[in-house]
Design a protein around this motif. Structure first.
Motif, PDB file in Angstrom:
ATOM      1  N   VAL A 159       0.846  -1.201   0.000  1.00 14.33           N
ATOM      2  CA  VAL A 159       0.000   0.000   0.000  1.00 14.33           C
ATOM      3  C   VAL A 159       0.882   1.251   0.000  1.00 14.33           C
ATOM      4  O   VAL A 159       0.655   2.194  -0.775  1.00 14.33           O
ATOM      5  CB  VAL A 159      -0.964  -0.006   1.209  1.00 14.33           C
ATOM      6  N   ALA A 160       1.907   1.253   0.860  1.00 12.46           N
ATOM      7  CA  ALA A 160       2.814   2.411   0.940  1.00 12.46           C
ATOM      8  C   ALA A 160       3.471   2.671  -0.413  1.00 12.46           C
ATOM      9  O   ALA A 160       3.539   3.803  -0.888  1.00 12.46           O
ATOM     10  CB  ALA A 160       3.867   2.167   2.019  1.00 12.46           C
ATOM     11  N   LYS A 161       3.907   1.591  -1.044  1.00 17.45           N
ATOM     12  CA  LYS A 161       4.577   1.714  -2.341  1.00 17.45           C
ATOM     13  C   LYS A 161       3.628   2.296  -3.378  1.00 17.45           C
ATOM     14  O   LYS A 161       3.985   3.193  -4.151  1.00 17.45           O
ATOM     15  CB  LYS A 161       5.070   0.326  -2.779  1.00 17.45           C
ATOM     16  N   ALA A 162       2.399   1.800  -3.368  1.00 23.24           N
ATOM     17  CA  ALA A 162       1.396   2.306  -4.312  1.00 23.24           C
ATOM     18  C   ALA A 162       1.125   3.791  -4.080  1.00 23.24           C
ATOM     19  O   ALA A 162       0.742   4.511  -5.001  1.00 23.24           O
ATOM     20  CB  ALA A 162       0.100   1.513  -4.169  1.00 23.24           C
ATOM     21  N   LEU A 163       1.353   4.247  -2.857  1.00 24.92           N
ATOM     22  CA  LEU A 163       1.121   5.656  -2.537  1.00 24.92           C
ATOM     23  C   LEU A 163       2.387   6.492  -2.704  1.00 24.92           C
ATOM     24  O   LEU A 163       2.425   7.660  -2.331  1.00 24.92           O
ATOM     25  CB  LEU A 163       0.582   5.782  -1.108  1.00 24.92           C
ATOM     26  N   GLY A 164       3.441   5.879  -3.234  1.00 29.33           N
ATOM     27  CA  GLY A 164       4.659   6.624  -3.531  1.00 29.33           C
ATOM     28  C   GLY A 164       5.614   6.763  -2.361  1.00 29.33           C
ATOM     29  O   GLY A 164       6.507   7.614  -2.389  1.00 29.33           O
ATOM     30  N   VAL A 165       5.442   5.930  -1.338  1.00 26.58           N
ATOM     31  CA  VAL A 165       6.370   5.962  -0.202  1.00 26.58           C
ATOM     32  C   VAL A 165       7.172   4.662  -0.222  1.00 26.58           C
ATOM     33  O   VAL A 165       6.610   3.582  -0.037  1.00 26.58           O
ATOM     34  CB  VAL A 165       5.607   6.095   1.138  1.00 26.58           C
ATOM     35  N   PRO A 166       8.492   4.738  -0.472  1.00 28.95           N
ATOM     36  CA  PRO A 166       9.287   3.511  -0.504  1.00 28.95           C
ATOM     37  C   PRO A 166       9.317   2.876   0.888  1.00 28.95           C
ATOM     38  O   PRO A 166       9.811   3.495   1.822  1.00 28.95           O
ATOM     39  CB  PRO A 166      10.677   3.993  -0.940  1.00 28.95           C
ATOM     40  N   PRO A 167       8.735   1.683   1.036  1.00 26.43           N
ATOM     41  CA  PRO A 167       8.573   1.140   2.386  1.00 26.43           C
ATOM     42  C   PRO A 167       9.846   0.540   2.960  1.00 26.43           C
ATOM     43  O   PRO A 167      10.495  -0.266   2.321  1.00 26.43           O
ATOM     44  CB  PRO A 167       7.517   0.057   2.170  1.00 26.43           C
ATOM     45  N   GLY A 168      10.185   0.968   4.160  1.00 21.48           N
ATOM     46  CA  GLY A 168      11.317   0.384   4.871  1.00 21.48           C
ATOM     47  C   GLY A 168      10.833  -0.194   6.193  1.00 21.48           C
ATOM     48  O   GLY A 168       9.637  -0.311   6.432  1.00 21.48           O
ATOM     49  N   ASP A 189       1.357  13.074   3.269  1.00 27.60           N
ATOM     50  CA  ASP A 189       0.146  13.369   4.020  1.00 27.60           C
ATOM     51  C   ASP A 189      -1.003  13.337   3.015  1.00 27.60           C
ATOM     52  O   ASP A 189      -1.077  14.172   2.125  1.00 27.60           O
ATOM     53  CB  ASP A 189       0.292  14.760   4.660  1.00 27.60           C
ATOM     54  N   LEU A 190      -1.873  12.340   3.148  1.00 28.49           N
ATOM     55  CA  LEU A 190      -2.890  12.099   2.131  1.00 28.49           C
ATOM     56  C   LEU A 190      -4.276  12.410   2.647  1.00 28.49           C
ATOM     57  O   LEU A 190      -4.526  12.343   3.843  1.00 28.49           O
ATOM     58  CB  LEU A 190      -2.941  10.605   1.781  1.00 28.49           C
ATOM     59  N   ALA A 191      -5.190  12.651   1.692  1.00 30.81           N
ATOM     60  CA  ALA A 191      -6.605  12.663   2.077  1.00 30.81           C
ATOM     61  C   ALA A 191      -6.952  11.248   2.529  1.00 30.81           C
ATOM     62  O   ALA A 191      -6.464  10.268   1.972  1.00 30.81           O
ATOM     63  CB  ALA A 191      -7.464  13.054   0.878  1.00 30.81           C
ATOM     64  N   GLY A 192      -7.771  11.151   3.569  1.00 30.84           N
ATOM     65  CA  GLY A 192      -8.171   9.840   4.069  1.00 30.84           C
ATOM     66  C   GLY A 192      -8.726   8.956   2.962  1.00 30.84           C
ATOM     67  O   GLY A 192      -8.435   7.765   2.887  1.00 30.84           O
ATOM     68  N   PHE A 205      -6.087   7.241   0.921  1.00 31.59           N
ATOM     69  CA  PHE A 205      -5.516   6.100   1.625  1.00 31.59           C
ATOM     70  C   PHE A 205      -6.462   4.898   1.547  1.00 31.59           C
ATOM     71  O   PHE A 205      -6.056   3.774   1.283  1.00 31.59           O
ATOM     72  CB  PHE A 205      -5.226   6.444   3.093  1.00 31.59           C
ATOM     73  N   ARG A 206      -7.753   5.168   1.770  1.00 28.84           N
ATOM     74  CA  ARG A 206      -8.729   4.072   1.787  1.00 28.84           C
ATOM     75  C   ARG A 206      -8.807   3.401   0.415  1.00 28.84           C
ATOM     76  O   ARG A 206      -8.904   2.173   0.313  1.00 28.84           O
ATOM     77  CB  ARG A 206     -10.114   4.608   2.208  1.00 28.84           C
ATOM     78  N   ARG A 207      -8.752   4.193  -0.657  1.00 25.73           N
ATOM     79  CA  ARG A 207      -8.792   3.627  -1.997  1.00 25.73           C
ATOM     80  C   ARG A 207      -7.601   2.696  -2.210  1.00 25.73           C
ATOM     81  O   ARG A 207      -7.725   1.595  -2.718  1.00 25.73           O
ATOM     82  CB  ARG A 207      -8.789   4.746  -3.048  1.00 25.73           C
ATOM     83  N   ALA A 208      -6.411   3.154  -1.768  1.00 30.89           N
ATOM     84  CA  ALA A 208      -5.205   2.346  -1.960  1.00 30.89           C
ATOM     85  C   ALA A 208      -5.244   1.080  -1.099  1.00 30.89           C
ATOM     86  O   ALA A 208      -4.790   0.016  -1.525  1.00 30.89           O
ATOM     87  CB  ALA A 208      -3.969   3.183  -1.633  1.00 30.89           C
ATOM     88  N   ALA A 209      -5.787   1.188   0.092  1.00 35.51           N
ATOM     89  CA  ALA A 209      -5.827   0.025   0.993  1.00 35.51           C
ATOM     90  C   ALA A 209      -6.894  -0.973   0.572  1.00 35.51           C
ATOM     91  O   ALA A 209      -6.773  -2.168   0.839  1.00 35.51           O
ATOM     92  CB  ALA A 209      -6.082   0.491   2.425  1.00 35.51           C
ATOM     93  N   GLY A 210      -7.934  -0.479  -0.097  1.00 37.17           N
ATOM     94  CA  GLY A 210      -9.043  -1.341  -0.527  1.00 37.17           C
ATOM     95  C   GLY A 210     -10.295  -1.007   0.254  1.00 37.17           C
ATOM     96  O   GLY A 210     -10.306  -1.077   1.476  1.00 37.17           O
TER      97      GLY A 210
END
Ligand SMILES: [Zn+2]
Length: 356
Positions: A243-252, A281-284, A287-292
């Motif tokens: 999910v983080a990756k899809a939102l453009g945050v490289p997950p560590g 910092d995303l609109a809620g 985030f919900r769309r990316a998470a499902g």
């Protein structure tokens, strides 16, 4: 050719079934196609493959027809695994082939209600939903999304999956309320709805940025029977990283998910996803769309990291604006009629008997 809604005052609605591709396959024992002038152009045993070639339609790999074809099938017509529809208009536009079901408005209302609510819902709740669905459709037909269609067949508008399996209870909900729509100061209301509010509906302004007087938060204590009145979703670390990756945050290893803002009804308006020095910092809603949508069911939620997973706990399902369907059913079980239900979730509106 005038759209059916223009020609007949929204007695029909045009529903985009498929777009964004250059071809579709029509299933049916026999498939017939009429041109824009109403002349029978082609007929064949199904399946029939249609493809857009620029602004023209190629029939079954051979004949090139005009840019518009009205198709019908015997006994009915199917596109992909969508259930039967009576008539489909195909439009070739710059190499894209649009397939648009042209449905009688009342048939569409029953079909949408059948997808939105379980058949065991109280008839008054189904009737309230039928009025909301019809009002939304009439509003959409008055302001089409596209010159070629009024609505899309997905949750972006209302889910339409064809006419199969639309059982009698749903048809009755439509028949009982035939032609009725919700109006606010004479104008068609935006009768949005959702599954379960979880205790309080949401302000339209918090979701869409526009204050709508009849779409302000209401307390609702009638949806406690909903299976998603309270819910939990456990997201694995691997899934959170995707999910983080899809939102453009490289997950560590230091991935963080935090709610950083809430609406006045407690829904997450902002969610921050951060890792390895990158923070978004995303609109809620994003985030919900990316998470499902079926996992993080609503933004009325908390998230904590527990034992190597992300634990989301929340209330309700959907955006929370307008009519709470399980709340409508709870009201009906207590004896409320569909008019009372609509007046509660769309306060200040009235029901008028005629579809424009
Ligand atoms: Zn509710």
């Amino acid at each position: 050719m005038a759209s059916p809604s223009e020609a007949t005052g929204a007695r029909f609605i045009r529903v985009l079934l498929s777009g964004g591709t250059s071809g579709v396959v029509l299933e049916g024992e026999t498939v017939r196609g009429w041109g824009a002038d109403g002349r029978l152009e082609a007929e064949a045993a199904g399946p029939v493959a249609l493809a857009a070639v620029g602004e023209r339609i190629r029939w079954n790999g051979s004949r090139l027809l005009g840019d518009t074809l009205d198709a019908a099938g015997v006994p009915d017509l199917r596109i992909g695994n969508r259930k039967g529809t009576s008539r489909v208009r195909l439009i070739a536009r710059k190499g894209e082939l649009l397939a648009v079901a042209v449905e009688p408005l009342e048939a569409y209302v029953a079909a949408v209600v059948s997808r939105e609510a379980p058949p065991r819902f109280h008839p008054e709740a189904l009737a309230a939903l039928a009025v909301a669905v019809r009002t939304y459709a009439a509003g959409a037909a008055a302001r089409p999304r596209d010159p070629a269609y009024d609505v899309v067949a997905t949750v972006e508008d209302q889910v339409f999956d064809g006419m199969d399996g639309v059982s009698q209870v749903f048809r009755e909900a439509g028949d009982r309320t035939r032609g009725m729509v919700v109006r606010y100061r004479g104008e068609l209301a935006r009768t949005v709805y959702h599954s379960t509010c979880g205790g309080r509906t949401e302000d339209a302004v918090a979701v869409w940025g526009t204050d709508i007087p009849y779409l302000r938060a209401q307390f609702c204590d009638d949806c406690t029977d909903s299976p998603v009145y309270r819910w939990e979703y456990r997201m694995s670390d691997a899934e959170a990283r995707r999910v983080a990756k899809a939102l453009g945050v490289p997950p560590g290893k230091d991935l963080q998910i935090d709610v950083t803002g809430r609406t006045r009804t407690g829904r997450a308006s902002r969610v921050r996803v951060s890792s390895a020095g990158v923070s978004r910092d995303l609109a809620g809603a994003e985030f919900r769309r990316a998470a499902g949508y079926a996992k993080v069911r609503s933004l009325k939620m908390e998230v904590v990291r527990v034992a190597g997973e992300w634990r989301f706990t929340g209330e309700g399902w959907g955006h929370g604006v307008g009519m709470c369907q399980y709340g409508a059913n709870g009201m009906a079980m207590r004896g409320a009629g569909f008019r009372e239900i609509l007046a509660r979730y769309y306060p200040g509106t009235e029901i008028s008997g005629e579809t424009p």
